[in-house]
Scaffold this active site. Structure first.
Site, PDB file in Angstrom:
ATOM      1  CG  HIS A   1      -1.916   1.122   1.265  1.00  0.00           C
ATOM      2  ND1 HIS A   1      -3.174   1.008   1.942  1.00  0.00           N
ATOM      3  CD2 HIS A   1      -2.134   2.423   0.447  1.00  0.00           C
ATOM      4  CE1 HIS A   1      -3.806   1.972   1.821  1.00  0.00           C
ATOM      5  NE2 HIS A   1      -3.200   2.862   0.852  1.00  0.00           N
TER       6      HIS A   1
ATOM      7  CD  GLU B   1      -4.333  -2.800   0.714  1.00  0.00           C
ATOM      8  OE1 GLU B   1      -5.185  -4.071   1.124  1.00  0.00           O
ATOM      9  OE2 GLU B   1      -3.882  -2.151   1.850  1.00  0.00           O
TER      10      GLU B   1
ATOM     11  CG  HIS C   1      -7.793  -2.289   9.053  1.00  0.00           C
ATOM     12  ND1 HIS C   1      -6.802  -1.614   8.282  1.00  0.00           N
ATOM     13  CD2 HIS C   1      -8.034  -1.919  10.315  1.00  0.00           C
ATOM     14  CE1 HIS C   1      -6.830  -0.687   9.042  1.00  0.00           C
ATOM     15  NE2 HIS C   1      -7.136  -0.901  10.466  1.00  0.00           N
TER      16      HIS C   1
END
Length: 251
Positions: free
Chosen positions: A43, A70, A190
């Site tokens: 990410h 991401e 997450h």
């Protein structure tokens, strides 16, 4: 089988804290694939405080499984992923100054915006996923963008599960069922960890992929990286096999 994608952001954060190249991000990417994970997630943020844009280019050639990138689909991010052409891109609505991603997309207000972004990637054969809160009403809007999958934001689930409030899983179940109705694959990520991963997959057998980074790297400090990867794979395999047997997919 639910795939495990390992998020390497924390490895880059540790490296950046001292400068230089320890730990070696590329070597860790090679190793976690060797240890059994089925994908790598990174990410890159605008401030490059962990994964840098240079890392993204460097890591592409060594991914033999699946590369999932991401990020918030800004012009700079879109240019990056169109150049690198990962296997999957997950759109996350994180602000530039966010410590970590903390919510899914407001699909009602960002529907047209995301539709344009998804279309750009699909032209190049890149799978797309949209980070989504556990709200069944948002799934239809996500499906209309042409996206391949949704990624359930499991931050709130992780908090409530730690408090033994197991009813927190219900909106996730309903959202997953709605995604299946709309022919969408389901990812999740997450704050997932070894304590809550089995419960999540048991209750939502439709999940295709989980992306885990912070907890996995933290647990690795105690267990060792290879053992941690194997622990996740064993738990995922066990609960998936039991679920498949219950549903009559295997004997």
């Amino acid at each position: 089988m639910v795939k495990l994608s390992v998020n390497l952001n924390k490895i880059a954060t540790l490296r950046n804290a001292r400068g230089g190249n320890i730990p070696n991000l590329l070597q860790v990417a090679v190793d976690v694939q060797k240890f059994g994970c089925q994908g790598i997630t990174i990410h890159p943020r605008p401030d490059e405080r962990h994964i840098t844009y240079k890392d993204v280019y460097n890591i592409r050639s060594i991914i033999k499984t699946e590369l999932n990138i991401e990020g918030n689909p800004t012009d700079k991010f879109m240019e990056l992923v169109l150049n690198v052409k990962p296997d999957q891109v997950t759109f996350v609505p994180d602000k530039n100054d966010a410590i970590t991603s903390n919510s899914g997309w407001d699909m009602i207000n960002y529907h047209h915006f995301l539709t344009k972004k998804v279309k750009k990637l699909k032209i190049h054969g890149i799978k797309t996923s949209i980070f989504l809160d556990p709200n069944p009403e948002l799934v239809v809007y996500a499906a209309k963008t042409g996206v391949d999958s949704i990624e359930l934001y499991t931050g709130n689930f992780s908090i409530e599960y730690a408090k033994k409030k197991l009813n927190c899983i219900h909106p996730y179940i309903q959202t997953a069922k709605e995604a299946v109705k709309n022919n969408l694959f389901i990812n999740a990520g997450h704050d997932l960890n070894l304590d809550n991963i089995s419960f999540l997959i048991e209750k939502i057998p439709y999940i295709s992929e989980v992306s885990i980074g912070h907890a996995l790297i933290s647990e690795s400090l105690y267990m060792g990286l290879e053992n941690t990867i194997q622990s996740y794979l064993k738990r995922i395999h066990r609960i998936t096999s039991l679920s498949c047997k219950k549903r009559g997919f295997i004997k």
